[in-house]
Scaffold this motif. Structure first.
Motif, PDB file in Angstrom:
ATOM      1  N   PRO A 157      82.759  35.717-106.260  1.00  9.22           N
ATOM      2  CA  PRO A 157      82.984  35.735-104.719  1.00  9.22           C
ATOM      3  C   PRO A 157      82.423  34.501-104.213  1.00  9.22           C
ATOM      4  CG  PRO A 157      82.646  37.769-105.405  1.00  9.22           C
ATOM      5  CD  PRO A 157      82.184  37.088-106.551  1.00  9.22           C
ATOM      6  N   VAL A 158      81.263  34.136-104.773  1.00 11.75           N
ATOM      7  CA  VAL A 158      80.339  33.086-104.202  1.00 11.75           C
ATOM      8  C   VAL A 158      80.259  31.820-104.721  1.00 11.75           C
ATOM      9  CG1 VAL A 158      78.464  34.954-103.284  1.00 11.75           C
ATOM     10  CG2 VAL A 158      78.208  33.937-105.464  1.00 11.75           C
ATOM     11  N   ALA A 159      81.061  31.764-105.854  1.00 15.15           N
ATOM     12  CA  ALA A 159      81.076  30.434-106.448  1.00 15.15           C
ATOM     13  C   ALA A 159      81.665  29.140-105.724  1.00 15.15           C
ATOM     14  CB  ALA A 159      82.161  30.439-107.591  1.00 15.15           C
ATOM     15  N   LYS A 160      82.395  29.408-104.716  1.00 15.01           N
ATOM     16  CA  LYS A 160      82.994  28.301-103.811  1.00 15.01           C
ATOM     17  C   LYS A 160      81.763  27.875-103.005  1.00 15.01           C
ATOM     18  CE  LYS A 160      86.104  27.128-100.072  1.00 15.01           C
ATOM     19  NZ  LYS A 160      87.335  27.709 -99.395  1.00 15.01           N
ATOM     20  N   GLU A 161      80.670  28.820-102.504  1.00 13.21           N
ATOM     21  CA  GLU A 161      79.765  28.310-101.743  1.00 13.21           C
ATOM     22  C   GLU A 161      78.687  27.638-102.517  1.00 13.21           C
ATOM     23  OE1 GLU A 161      79.738  28.692 -98.530  1.00 13.21           O
ATOM     24  OE2 GLU A 161      81.639  29.668 -98.714  1.00 13.21           O
ATOM     25  N   PHE A 162      78.344  27.901-103.847  1.00 18.29           N
ATOM     26  CA  PHE A 162      77.622  27.243-104.604  1.00 18.29           C
ATOM     27  C   PHE A 162      77.870  25.918-105.055  1.00 18.29           C
ATOM     28  CE2 PHE A 162      75.575  31.567-106.322  1.00 18.29           C
ATOM     29  CZ  PHE A 162      74.288  31.268-105.848  1.00 18.29           C
ATOM     30  N   SER A 163      79.281  25.716-105.363  1.00 12.72           N
ATOM     31  CA  SER A 163      80.073  24.547-105.506  1.00 12.72           C
ATOM     32  C   SER A 163      79.768  23.737-104.380  1.00 12.72           C
ATOM     33  CB  SER A 163      81.331  24.656-105.853  1.00 12.72           C
ATOM     34  OG  SER A 163      82.082  23.485-106.278  1.00 12.72           O
ATOM     35  N   LYS A 164      80.095  23.944-103.060  1.00 16.70           N
ATOM     36  CA  LYS A 164      79.762  23.322-101.873  1.00 16.70           C
ATOM     37  C   LYS A 164      78.453  22.677-101.541  1.00 16.70           C
ATOM     38  CE  LYS A 164      81.865  24.796 -98.291  1.00 16.70           C
ATOM     39  NZ  LYS A 164      82.551  25.882 -97.274  1.00 16.70           N
ATOM     40  N   ALA A 165      77.542  23.527-101.933  1.00 14.50           N
ATOM     41  CA  ALA A 165      75.914  23.171-101.911  1.00 14.50           C
ATOM     42  C   ALA A 165      75.674  22.068-102.906  1.00 14.50           C
ATOM     43  CB  ALA A 165      75.470  24.540-102.076  1.00 14.50           C
ATOM     44  N   ALA A 166      76.046  22.478-104.065  1.00 16.72           N
ATOM     45  CA  ALA A 166      75.890  21.537-105.244  1.00 16.72           C
ATOM     46  C   ALA A 166      76.433  20.331-104.977  1.00 16.72           C
ATOM     47  CB  ALA A 166      76.480  21.979-106.455  1.00 16.72           C
ATOM     48  N   GLN A 167      77.398  19.901-104.409  1.00 19.24           N
ATOM     49  CA  GLN A 167      77.921  18.717-103.823  1.00 19.24           C
ATOM     50  C   GLN A 167      77.205  17.907-102.817  1.00 19.24           C
ATOM     51  OE1 GLN A 167      82.133  18.921-102.594  1.00 19.24           O
ATOM     52  NE2 GLN A 167      82.660  20.173-104.438  1.00 19.24           N
TER      53      GLN A 167
END
Length: 221
Positions: A157-167
């Motif tokens: 469920p938190v994958a999207k937040e990790f992806s945005k932070a990574a960018q």
């Protein structure tokens, strides 16, 4: 006792003389408690002061500063390891803990408000010391954003937040140290929040927590 005090003062004088520009050093013998109930249960709050000698960026003018520290301690080891003047290192001994040495520290690298205020007035953040620290921070967030990219591809469920932070962290790492615009954007957000990034798990918190962890020296809180 008098001999010990004289030795301490001589060492402090020598350390002050050898102090790097833009740095501070404490005299551990000057620690004085303002609040410390030794009989109180853990966790408890301890407040104490120490005297520090700080040197300006040109290395000419030094300042003696009385700094106040407020520490939350949760154990006997916290009492030994955390309730010390900044820069003081203690080591374990057969009697418990004992003084080992005193290290100097970059004036902005502090949570002591009196030193931070002096640093803000006398040590502009745009200097060679800060640039080296930004390079270290760049290396740190490069490793972090690579880990976040992996987490961002996970089926969670938190994958999207990790992806945005990574960018964002990737872009920030690519900009630093020459371009600090994105870094300053989030640094200013942290200052506006007084360092309280919240409890909700989201990309903004992930980014701000990395700056708090790796570049707290740059934040005026």
């Amino acid at each position: 006792m008098i001999l010990k005090l004289l030795i301490s003062l001589i060492l402090f004088s020598f350390n002050s003389y050898a102090l790097e520009a833009g740095h501070c050093i404490s005299d551990y013998s000057t620690k004085r408690y303002i609040q410390n109930d030794f009989s109180a249960p853990y966790p408890k709050k301890v407040i104490f002061t120490c005297r520090y000698r700080c040197l300006d960026l040109e290395g000419y003018e030094s300042e003696e500063i009385l700094g106040t520290s407020t520490i939350t301690v949760n154990s006997l080891s916290d009492d030994a390891l955390k309730v010390v003047c900044q820069g003081v290192i203690v080591k374990k001994s057969k009697w418990g803990y004992e003084y080992s040495r005193t290290d100097s520290f970059y004036a902005h690298f502090t949570a002591i408000s009196e030193i931070k205020d002096w640093a803000n007035k006398n040590i502009p953040l745009d200097n060679s010391i800060s640039k080296k620290l930004l390079l270290d921070f760049k290396k740190t967030i490069t490793s972090v954003y690579q880990s976040y990219e992996i987490a961002g591809r996970s089926n969670t469920p938190v994958a999207k937040e990790f992806s945005k932070a990574a960018q964002v962290l990737k872009e920030m790492a690519n900009q630093l140290p020459e371009d600090q615009s994105l870094f300053n954007l989030y640094r200013n957000k942290i200052e506006d929040l007084d360092g309280k990034t919240g409890k909700d798990f989201n990309s903004e918190k992930l980014i701000m927590d990395q700056i708090l962890f790796g570049a707290r020296w740059s934040i005026n809180i």
